[in-house]
Every structure is written in C-alpha cells, then in structure tokens.
Scaffold this motif. Structure first.
Motif, PDB file in Angstrom:
ATOM      1  N   TYR A  35       0.813  -1.209   0.000  1.00 11.15           N
ATOM      2  CA  TYR A  35       0.000   0.000   0.000  1.00 11.15           C
ATOM      3  C   TYR A  35       0.854   1.271   0.000  1.00 11.15           C
ATOM      4  O   TYR A  35       0.460   2.280  -0.582  1.00 11.15           O
ATOM      5  N   VAL A  36       1.993   1.203   0.695  1.00  8.50           N
ATOM      6  CA  VAL A  36       2.869   2.378   0.811  1.00  8.50           C
ATOM      7  C   VAL A  36       4.259   1.969   0.374  1.00  8.50           C
ATOM      8  O   VAL A  36       4.801   0.976   0.867  1.00  8.50           O
ATOM      9  N   ASP A  37       4.827   2.727  -0.574  1.00 10.85           N
ATOM     10  CA  ASP A  37       6.170   2.408  -1.049  1.00 10.85           C
ATOM     11  C   ASP A  37       7.171   2.445   0.104  1.00 10.85           C
ATOM     12  O   ASP A  37       7.205   3.402   0.884  1.00 10.85           O
ATOM     13  N   GLY A  38       7.964   1.382   0.183  1.00 14.43           N
ATOM     14  CA  GLY A  38       9.001   1.313   1.210  1.00 14.43           C
ATOM     15  C   GLY A  38       8.517   0.828   2.552  1.00 14.43           C
ATOM     16  O   GLY A  38       9.325   0.729   3.492  1.00 14.43           O
ATOM     17  N   VAL A  39       7.212   0.529   2.656  1.00 12.78           N
ATOM     18  CA  VAL A  39       6.668   0.046   3.930  1.00 12.78           C
ATOM     19  C   VAL A  39       5.928  -1.274   3.673  1.00 12.78           C
ATOM     20  O   VAL A  39       4.757  -1.264   3.268  1.00 12.78           O
ATOM     21  N   PRO A  40       6.576  -2.420   3.856  1.00  5.40           N
ATOM     22  CA  PRO A  40       5.894  -3.700   3.622  1.00  5.40           C
ATOM     23  C   PRO A  40       4.777  -3.925   4.650  1.00  5.40           C
ATOM     24  O   PRO A  40       4.826  -3.425   5.768  1.00  5.40           O
ATOM     25  N   ARG A  41       3.774  -4.693   4.233  1.00  3.79           N
ATOM     26  CA  ARG A  41       2.626  -4.933   5.114  1.00  3.79           C
ATOM     27  C   ARG A  41       3.018  -5.720   6.372  1.00  3.79           C
ATOM     28  O   ARG A  41       2.328  -5.625   7.391  1.00  3.79           O
ATOM     29  N   ASN A  42       4.068  -6.518   6.312  1.00  6.73           N
ATOM     30  CA  ASN A  42       4.499  -7.280   7.492  1.00  6.73           C
ATOM     31  C   ASN A  42       5.631  -6.579   8.231  1.00  6.73           C
ATOM     32  O   ASN A  42       6.372  -7.208   8.983  1.00  6.73           O
ATOM     33  N   GLY A  43       5.753  -5.285   8.043  1.00  7.25           N
ATOM     34  CA  GLY A  43       6.831  -4.546   8.692  1.00  7.25           C
ATOM     35  C   GLY A  43       6.753  -4.553  10.202  1.00  7.25           C
ATOM     36  O   GLY A  43       7.773  -4.412  10.886  1.00  7.25           O
ATOM     37  N   TYR A  44       5.544  -4.715  10.765  1.00  6.95           N
ATOM     38  CA  TYR A  44       5.435  -4.722  12.228  1.00  6.95           C
ATOM     39  C   TYR A  44       6.129  -5.921  12.865  1.00  6.95           C
ATOM     40  O   TYR A  44       6.421  -5.919  14.064  1.00  6.95           O
ATOM     41  N   LEU A  45       6.408  -6.953  12.049  1.00  4.21           N
ATOM     42  CA  LEU A  45       7.086  -8.128  12.601  1.00  4.21           C
ATOM     43  C   LEU A  45       8.566  -7.873  12.867  1.00  4.21           C
ATOM     44  O   LEU A  45       9.218  -8.668  13.547  1.00  4.21           O
ATOM     45  N   LEU A  46       9.095  -6.765  12.336  1.00  2.15           N
ATOM     46  CA  LEU A  46      10.501  -6.441  12.584  1.00  2.15           C
ATOM     47  C   LEU A  46      10.765  -6.155  14.062  1.00  2.15           C
ATOM     48  O   LEU A  46      11.916  -6.193  14.503  1.00  2.15           O
ATOM     49  N   TRP A  47       9.723  -5.872  14.840  1.00  2.00           N
ATOM     50  CA  TRP A  47       9.890  -5.591  16.267  1.00  2.00           C
ATOM     51  C   TRP A  47       9.882  -6.862  17.108  1.00  2.00           C
ATOM     52  O   TRP A  47      10.096  -6.790  18.326  1.00  2.00           O
ATOM     53  N   GLU A  48       9.636  -8.009  16.497  1.00  2.00           N
ATOM     54  CA  GLU A  48       9.578  -9.259  17.251  1.00  2.00           C
ATOM     55  C   GLU A  48      10.979  -9.815  17.516  1.00  2.00           C
ATOM     56  O   GLU A  48      11.939  -9.484  16.826  1.00  2.00           O
ATOM     57  N   ASP A  49      11.054 -10.700  18.537  1.00  2.00           N
ATOM     58  CA  ASP A  49      12.341 -11.341  18.838  1.00  2.00           C
ATOM     59  C   ASP A  49      12.841 -12.145  17.647  1.00  2.00           C
ATOM     60  O   ASP A  49      14.037 -12.154  17.351  1.00  2.00           O
ATOM     61  N   ARG A  50      11.920 -12.860  17.013  1.00  2.00           N
ATOM     62  CA  ARG A  50      12.281 -13.679  15.854  1.00  2.00           C
ATOM     63  C   ARG A  50      11.371 -13.309  14.682  1.00  2.00           C
ATOM     64  O   ARG A  50      10.339 -13.961  14.460  1.00  2.00           O
ATOM     65  N   PRO A  51      11.707 -12.272  13.938  1.00  2.00           N
ATOM     66  CA  PRO A  51      10.815 -11.784  12.869  1.00  2.00           C
ATOM     67  C   PRO A  51      10.486 -12.851  11.827  1.00  2.00           C
ATOM     68  O   PRO A  51       9.338 -12.955  11.391  1.00  2.00           O
ATOM     69  N   ARG A  52      11.471 -13.640  11.421  1.00  2.00           N
ATOM     70  CA  ARG A  52      11.215 -14.629  10.368  1.00  2.00           C
ATOM     71  C   ARG A  52      10.270 -15.726  10.869  1.00  2.00           C
ATOM     72  O   ARG A  52       9.386 -16.182  10.138  1.00  2.00           O
ATOM     73  N   HIS A  53      10.434 -16.135  12.099  1.00  2.00           N
ATOM     74  CA  HIS A  53       9.531 -17.123  12.680  1.00  2.00           C
ATOM     75  C   HIS A  53       8.115 -16.551  12.819  1.00  2.00           C
ATOM     76  O   HIS A  53       7.126 -17.238  12.588  1.00  2.00           O
ATOM     77  N   ALA A  54       8.015 -15.286  13.229  1.00  2.00           N
ATOM     78  CA  ALA A  54       6.700 -14.644  13.343  1.00  2.00           C
ATOM     79  C   ALA A  54       6.023 -14.535  11.980  1.00  2.00           C
ATOM     80  O   ALA A  54       4.797 -14.661  11.871  1.00  2.00           O
ATOM     81  N   ASP A  55       6.813 -14.307  10.935  1.00  2.00           N
ATOM     82  CA  ASP A  55       6.239 -14.235   9.589  1.00  2.00           C
ATOM     83  C   ASP A  55       5.728 -15.599   9.144  1.00  2.00           C
ATOM     84  O   ASP A  55       4.738 -15.700   8.417  1.00  2.00           O
ATOM     85  N   ARG A  56       6.384 -16.660   9.581  1.00  2.00           N
ATOM     86  CA  ARG A  56       5.909 -18.016   9.288  1.00  2.00           C
ATOM     87  C   ARG A  56       4.540 -18.246   9.922  1.00  2.00           C
ATOM     88  O   ARG A  56       3.632 -18.792   9.281  1.00  2.00           O
ATOM     89  N   LEU A  57       4.366 -17.823  11.159  1.00  2.00           N
ATOM     90  CA  LEU A  57       3.077 -17.954  11.838  1.00  2.00           C
ATOM     91  C   LEU A  57       2.018 -17.104  11.142  1.00  2.00           C
ATOM     92  O   LEU A  57       0.858 -17.531  10.998  1.00  2.00           O
ATOM     93  N   ARG A  58       2.396 -15.912  10.694  1.00  2.00           N
ATOM     94  CA  ARG A  58       1.463 -15.033   9.965  1.00  2.00           C
ATOM     95  C   ARG A  58       0.985 -15.710   8.698  1.00  2.00           C
ATOM     96  O   ARG A  58      -0.212 -15.677   8.356  1.00  2.00           O
ATOM     97  N   LYS A  59       1.886 -16.368   7.997  1.00  2.00           N
ATOM     98  CA  LYS A  59       1.523 -17.057   6.762  1.00  2.00           C
ATOM     99  C   LYS A  59       0.566 -18.221   7.042  1.00  2.00           C
ATOM    100  O   LYS A  59      -0.424 -18.412   6.315  1.00  2.00           O
TER     101      LYS A  59
END
Length: 835
Positions: free
Chosen positions: A230-254
């Motif tokens: 929706y916004v250039d340079g701001v991915p929709r899953n950007g809030y996961l960058l604040w998590e301890d394990r962002p990649r693992h949190a993205d797996r759960l989101r998927k």
C-alpha cells in the motif's frame, strides 16, 4: 440471595484470575529469557545462565511485548468493537453523528464515533480503526462512487490514502489485524503446531479444504491479500521487525492467512505465498526503525504536518496541500487523531481526564519511542503514573513498576498474597507455584534467595500448597481422579534426588506428598491405575522409595478390587505389578525382592489355592469313605481356579523369571501337576510331585538365610500323605506276590520322605511323643488311621526295594532304560539325615 452470592463469588474469582494473568504475563516479558536467545527454548525448557531481556537487551526489544501487555490488560479498547453500543453505532446511517444519552465511549470529542476511533488509535489497533472509519457515511459514498466507475472525489482520495496508511503501519506489537503475534503471548506457540498440522493435511488434499460444506462457510468472504503493498518502502508485514524472531513470526502469519483461505474454500498453496520482504532471523533495531520512520514520513507528507507545527504541535502547512487535506477540512477531529500517529499528541487529548497512564504509555511506545531501551520502560511508566495520579500511586502500580524493574521476588510475593496463591484455590496456587519454578530455573531467583532459612524452601512450600489445593478442589467437585493426577504431575519433576555441584539434593517432603496422594486414592479403573504408575516410573527408577511403596499400595488396591469381584486372573496381574515395582524398577541398591503387601497376599493366594486343590483331591478322589465324597464339579472348579493363578504367573514375562525359586508358586505348580496327573492316571508322576512338595531343601536367596523347609505347608502333610497312601493301597491290591514283577510309584528316596513326614505328623498328633512335647491324647480312630497308614508305607517301602532291585537287574541285562539311583544309594539316603 444465594444467586447473588454466587454471582459475587464468580465475579471475585474472575477478577483474581484476570489479575493473576496480568502479573504472570508481565513477569514473562520482563523477567524470563527471550525465546530467541540461545539459552532458552520453549519446548525444551530453560537452561543455566538464562538472562532476562532487561539485561543488556537492545533498544526496542521489549517494546512489542510491552505494548501487547498494556493493550490486553490495561486498555479500554480491547474487544471494544464487540460491545452492543458500538454495533448499534456502526449500523446507523451516519455513525459520525451518532449520540447516546448513556454512552460508555468517552473522550475529548463531542461525538462517540471520533472518540471510538481515538481509543483504537491510542492502543495501536489501526486495523480496527480503519474498520470504524470505513463505516463513515462519506467513506461509504466514496466507495459506491468508485464501484460505479466515477472518478474519486478529493474526499474519496483522502480515504484511500488513510486506508493505505493505517493498514501498513509497522507498529511494535502489531496493528490488530489477527495475523501478528497474539496479545496473550505464549498462545502462539501452541497454535503453531495446530496450524502446521492443518497445513500438511491440506497439502495432502491437493491444497483444498473440501470438508466445509456449510452455508455459513460459503458466505465467508475470502481475506484480502495481506502482502499487497500500500505504501512504497513500507511492507505490510513490517510490524514483525519488532519481534524477537521476525522470520519465525512471519511463518506464523503465513499459516494463519492460509488457514483463513481454507475456511473460505480458497486454494491455500504455500508456494504462492510470497513475503513482501525477507525478514531477519532475529530482532534488528535499525531495520525496524528505518521502516517506522519511512511510514511516519509518509503520514507527515500526506497530512501536511510540519516539523515544527503550530502552537499546538500540529497543523496544516502553509504551502503543500497533502492527500488528507480535504478530510481534515470536513472532519477536524480526524486531523487531531492522525497527529497522534506521528508522535504529537494534541493538548485536548493529552489533558483528557479519562486518559489513563497505560494509554499514555501506549501512545509513547507506539508512536514516539518505539526504540526505547528495556531498562527505561519502568522509568517512563513511573513518570507517567506520577503525572496522572497527582504523585500518588496505587499498590498495583507499585507492583507493576517493581516487576518492570526486574524484581522477581515481588512477583512471587504478589501472586501469593494478592492474587490468591494463599487462598487454597487450585488455579491461583498452581500458577503461583509454576511461576516461582520458572523464575528459579531462569536464575531470576537464586537457590539462596529461594530459601530464607535452612528449614523453609519457598519453592517446596508453594508446590505442596498447590498440590493440596488441587486435591481439595477436585475432591469437592467429586473428581478426585483428576485431582490426584494433576497434583502428581505438578510435583513429580521435583521429587527425585538431584545432583547439584557434586552433592545429592533430595527433598523428601515432595515425595511424601506424592506418596500420600497416591496411597489415599482408590482408582476407579485399571486404566487410571496404570496411568498413575506410568507417571511415577521415572521417579522410581531414580530411587524414590516412598513413591515406589505408594505405587505398590496402588497396585494392591486394584488387586483387592478384582478379588472382591472374583476376577482371579486380574487379581494376580496386579499383585505381580506391585511386586515388580519394588523388585525391578528401583535402583539395585534400593530393590526389595518381591515387595511387601503384594508379596504377602500373592504367597497366601498361591498357598491357599494349592491347599484347596489338595484338600479337594483328597476328599473327592482318595477318600476312604465313599459317602463323604464331594461332587466332581466342585473339584474341577477348584482346579480351574488354581490353573488360572498359575497361568497368570507363567504368562507374565517380567515376573516369571523372578519367581523361579518362589516357594508358594512352585508349590502351586506341583499341586496342579498332581491333579492333572491324577486325571490322566499317571501315579508315577503324582508320586514324583508329592515327593517334591514334601522333601526338605535349603531355601535359596539371602532373604531366607539358609532356612531348611519344604514347599508344602505343614498343614498339608497329612493330606499329601493321605493321597500317597491311597496310591500305595491301589498298588497293593494289584500285587500278585511275585517280587520280580512288583511295581511302586515311589522310589526308596520318596518312601523315605513320606515316612519322615509321617513321623512329624504322628508327633503332632500325640501318637508318638518326645520328652519336650506337650502331651496330646489322640482318639482311637486317629490312632487306627495312622497305624494303617504306617503299615501301608512299610509295605510300600518293601515294594520300592523290590522294584528298585528289579530295575537294577534289567539295566544290567541291557533291557531297561537309565535308572536315576541304585538301590544301595537310596538305602544310604534313607539312613542319612533328612537333607
């Protein structure tokens, strides 16, 4: 009145549970190690050298979890959209002008609609905020115009820009879109296993979930593409960058997104899911802040917020007109609400008397200081609490600040005194105990701090209190089986001895509590008993003798139950289980061969079965008085019962080897063989087994200490001699006077054993006495009976000599088989001592 009291009690219990949840959740965040740290693992437990995230954690590493805690436990906007008033507001034609005389949606604005949007924005639930804004009459008109192909008005463009901003917000803790980490924390890890299993099943079914055939499922609208930019340079899953394990949190989101697709009957092919950006494996503050600043810059540009602003800290710029300008002119509250997103809170919002300290801290963490250092969160909370309450803080506020500052002892004290840990209720007592265990395992409370004196150990005391509360609570509800199992599972990890720094540390009170709980429980079924025994296996293998004794008692209770029901095979099974616990499962130096209570009753069962069978055999088959014979069916019944006992022993692979030298089990075996040989008419085998029962032997094993005894109980001597004499009578009736053709079922050695036992019986009967014996006067009939028995044995001995001599001659002629002993050897045995 009773209903009112019950409602009041339920309300109090709910408040206690809510407070317990809030305190334990806060302790999880500020005191326990991060799940991404190398020293901890959610499924594997905590290890030594665990450090909480307050210890040198990077800036912003606690922000997301703190936001979720405040949102769940302190924010008034939690589940706000589900309230009846909000549903009524959103269903109106112009919700922005909705008013109610008794509204619960308070705030600085005149209309509840804008106060509702502000409440959601203050807690960071921007997805829900857009849901409310989408019900605005102007937004609905703009959407209808777009669907008919007409060009968007400036207001329509403004709503489109606002939607993109809100649904792209990279806020710590998520924006409330149901795909970020749950506010409740550890629930995510429980859900992940379920989602992964469902995803595997879906792939096996070609990616479709065809089991949802209900009309309700067909009406569900498929979710939007959560990765659409929706916004250039701001991915929709950007809030996961604040998590301890962002990649693992993205797996759960998927996984959650694919689950929602399956619910609507849509393809859920994981290969078609493409993350808008590759997230790092662990938290990186610079990446999170870069995306966050980009998003706020977009807001400032579209809202025309100047860096300096007006005197109120916000306002439109004098030059460039942003995409939201048209909305701001028509709806002034919206401009003030959006200024919160860039960290500038207008005075009318900041000075709102309904604004709580938690909402102020939330806005600061979400929009002004998301990269705050973990150790500074407590300081900011303290400053905000002081401003909001005229410098006065509630007791709960002090507790929260203490936990945020890293005080683990405060957690245990609060849970025990304030949250019901000492009330005797099962749930708060158990939560208090488990949380204390976690803090001790994580190193937040050292073993020295855990015990204030040598005689008191907080961990042990809390465990025992929790176990007693569990047993009491479930007993009142008539669910004692559940209570015992739950209490045992709580205590077992702390029951076995542990080696710490070379010393064996053993807590006997824990094992004693487990033993008492098990000993007082009479299981309702074999399955329940097996389950409890299985739970205690590890503690018994590590050497907990008290628990082993309790488990033997548990097995004995099941054996007693089956005895009362006449289930002989099951009775023997459970007696053997009790004997096995103390014989095999304990460490070698703790083992007690064949146990205690179960062994005594097993010995008695075997001996009584053998005695009943011999008595029945003597009465039924070999009674001299034909009128006193019992029915053959009764004998068969007793024989079948004895065989069931013997079969249960033989078929038990774990215990059969241990019972090879067992006196009563061997006695039962020989007695059953005597009865079966009698049915086949094999008097030789009967004689051989009778001799085995009556001959003296040195009992094996240290527990007997070299004792000399017979397999048969002395009470059985007379009955076995009676059967033996009957066999000899039958042989005598067939004797034709020729010594060469005479036969005797007993050998000379066997006759020696019979005559030795007869001598003992005659002494007991008083027929022959020694100087030290107590005088006893036998009846005339008894004297005649035993005199006849002695005569029969003497004649049998004569035939035994003749038969042995004939067998010896046959062997010399080469016409016979192998003879076990010569006549001379048997005579020597007869003249030698009994052994």
């Amino acid at each position: 009145n009773n209903d009112d009291n019950n409602d009041s009690s339920s309300s109090d219990n709910l408040e206690l549970l809510t407070l317990t949840f809030a305190i334990s959740h806060l302790a999880e965040i500020f005191l326990l190690p991060s799940l991404s740290s190398s020293s901890s693992n959610f499924r594997g437990g905590l290890t030594t050298n665990n450090y909480s995230r307050l210890d040198d954690g990077p800036s912003g590493s606690l922000t997301a979890d703190t936001v979720r805690h405040l949102r769940l436990h302190h924010s008034r906007s939690h589940a706000l959209l589900d309230s009846p008033e909000v549903e009524e507001l959103l269903s109106s034609d112009q919700p922005e002008y909705y008013k109610s005389s008794n509204t619960s949606i308070s705030g600085p604005f005149e209309y509840p609609y804008w106060n509702l949007v502000l409440q959601l924005v203050k807690s960071g639930q921007l997805d829900n905020a857009w849901t409310v804004l989408a019900h605005h009459s102007a937004c609905r008109h703009a959407e209808e115009a777009a669907m008919t192909g007409r060009p968007l008005t400036p207001e329509g463009e403004g709503f489109a820009t606002l939607r993109a901003i809100l649904l792209s917000a990279p806020l710590p803790g998520g924006r409330g879109d149901d795909y970020c980490v749950d506010d409740a924390g550890l629930d995510d890890f429980l859900e992940e296993d379920i989602l992964e299993r469902e995803e595997k099943e879906a792939r096996l079914n070609t990616g479709f979930n065809n089991s949802n055939d209900n009309d309700d499922d067909e009406e569900n609208a498929p979710p939007e593409n959560i990765n659409e930019l929706y916004v250039d340079g701001v991915p929709r899953n950007g809030y996961l960058l604040w998590e301890d394990r962002p990649r693992h949190a993205d797996r759960l989101r998927k996984l959650r997104y694919l689950r929602d697709l399956r619910k609507c009957g849509q393809p859920s092919d994981e290969s078609e899911y493409h993350s808008p950006t590759v997230l790092p494996e662990v938290y990186q503050p610079n990446s999170a802040m870069s995306i966050f600043h980009t998003w706020q810059d977009v807001i400032k540009r579209e809202a025309s917020f100047t860096s300096g602003g007006s005197s109120e800290g916000f306002g439109l710029g004098s030059g460039h007109r942003g995409g939201l300008d048209a909305l701001f002119r028509r709806f002034p509250p919206l401009q003030q609400i959006l200024s919160v997103l860039v960290g500038k809170v207008p005075p009318n919002i900041a000075n709102d008397p309904n604004l709580t300290w938690s909402e102020t801290l939330l806005m600061e963490l979400l929009y002004s200081r998301p990269d705050i250092s973990p150790e500074n969160i407590a300081a900011r909370a303290n400053a905000i609490m002081s401003r909001k309450g005229d410098g006065r803080k509630h007791a709960l506020d002090e507790i929260i600040l203490s936990i945020m500052s890293g005080s683990a002892g405060q957690v245990v004290e609060t849970m025990f005194s304030l949250c019901g840990g000492s009330s005797g209720a099962a749930l708060p007592a158990t939560v208090t105990s488990l949380l204390c265990n976690l803090l001790i395992d994580a190193g937040c409370i050292s073993s020295e701090e855990a015990s204030s004196s040598s005689s008191v150990n907080i961990q042990t005391e809390l465990l025992i209190l929790a176990a007693e509360a569990i047993l009491s609570s479930f007993s009142v509800q008539e669910q004692s089986n559940v209570g015992v199992r739950a209490a045992v599972r709580l205590l077992l990890p702390h029951a076995p001895p542990k080696r710490i720094e070379g010393k064996v540390v053993y807590e006997p009170r824990i094992s004693a509590t487990i033993a008492v709980a098990i000993s007082h429980r009479l299981p309702d079924s074999d399955a329940e008993a097996r389950d409890l025994l299985h739970l205690c296996e590890e503690a018994i293998r590590l050497g907990s003798v008290r628990i082993a004794d309790a488990c033997e008692s548990l097995a004995f209770s099941r054996a007693s139950f089956h005895r009362s029901k006449g289930h002989l095979h099951r009775e023997v099974y459970w007696l053997l289980r009790g004997m096995e616990i103390l014989s095999n499962e304990l460490p070698t130096h703790f083992q007690r061969k064949l146990g205690f209570a179960c062994r005594r009753h097993f010995d008695a069962l075997c001996e009584n079965s053998a005695n009943d069978l011999i008595s029945m055999l003597a009465s039924t088959t070999y009674d001299m008085n034909e009128e006193s014979k019992l029915e053959e069916e009764a004998f068969v019944s007793v024989l079948q019962s004895a065989r069931k006992v013997l079969e249960a022993v033989v078929l038990d692979e774990d215990m059969a080897s241990l019972l090879k030298g067992h006196i009563q089990a061997n006695l039962l075996k020989y007695v059953v063989d005597i009865a079966l040989a009698d049915a086949l008419g094999d008097t030789t085998k009967m004689a051989s087994n009778i001799v085995r029962c009556l001959e003296e032997r040195c009992l094996p094993g240290e527990e007997y200490g070299g004792v000399v005894s017979t397999l048969a109980n002395p009470k059985m001597y007379a009955k076995l001699l009676h059967i033996s004499v009957a066999i000899l009578h039958k042989e005598e009736s067939l004797f034709n006077g020729t010594m060469e053709s005479t036969k005797c079922a007993f050998s000379v050695h066997g006759m020696h054993i019979l005559m030795a036992r007869l001598t003992q019986v005659l002494s007991w009967e008083g027929i022959i006495t020694s100087s030290s014996a107590i005088p006893k006067t036998p009846t005339k009939e008894r004297k005649e009976y035993f005199q006849a028995m002695r005569l029969t044995l003497c004649k049998g001995l004569m035939r035994a000599f003749a038969s042995a001599q004939a067998n010896s001659n046959t062997e010399k002629d080469g016409k016979g088989g192998r003879v076990e002993q010569s006549l001379e050897d048997e005579v020597e045995l007869m003249l030698s001592p009994c052994i």
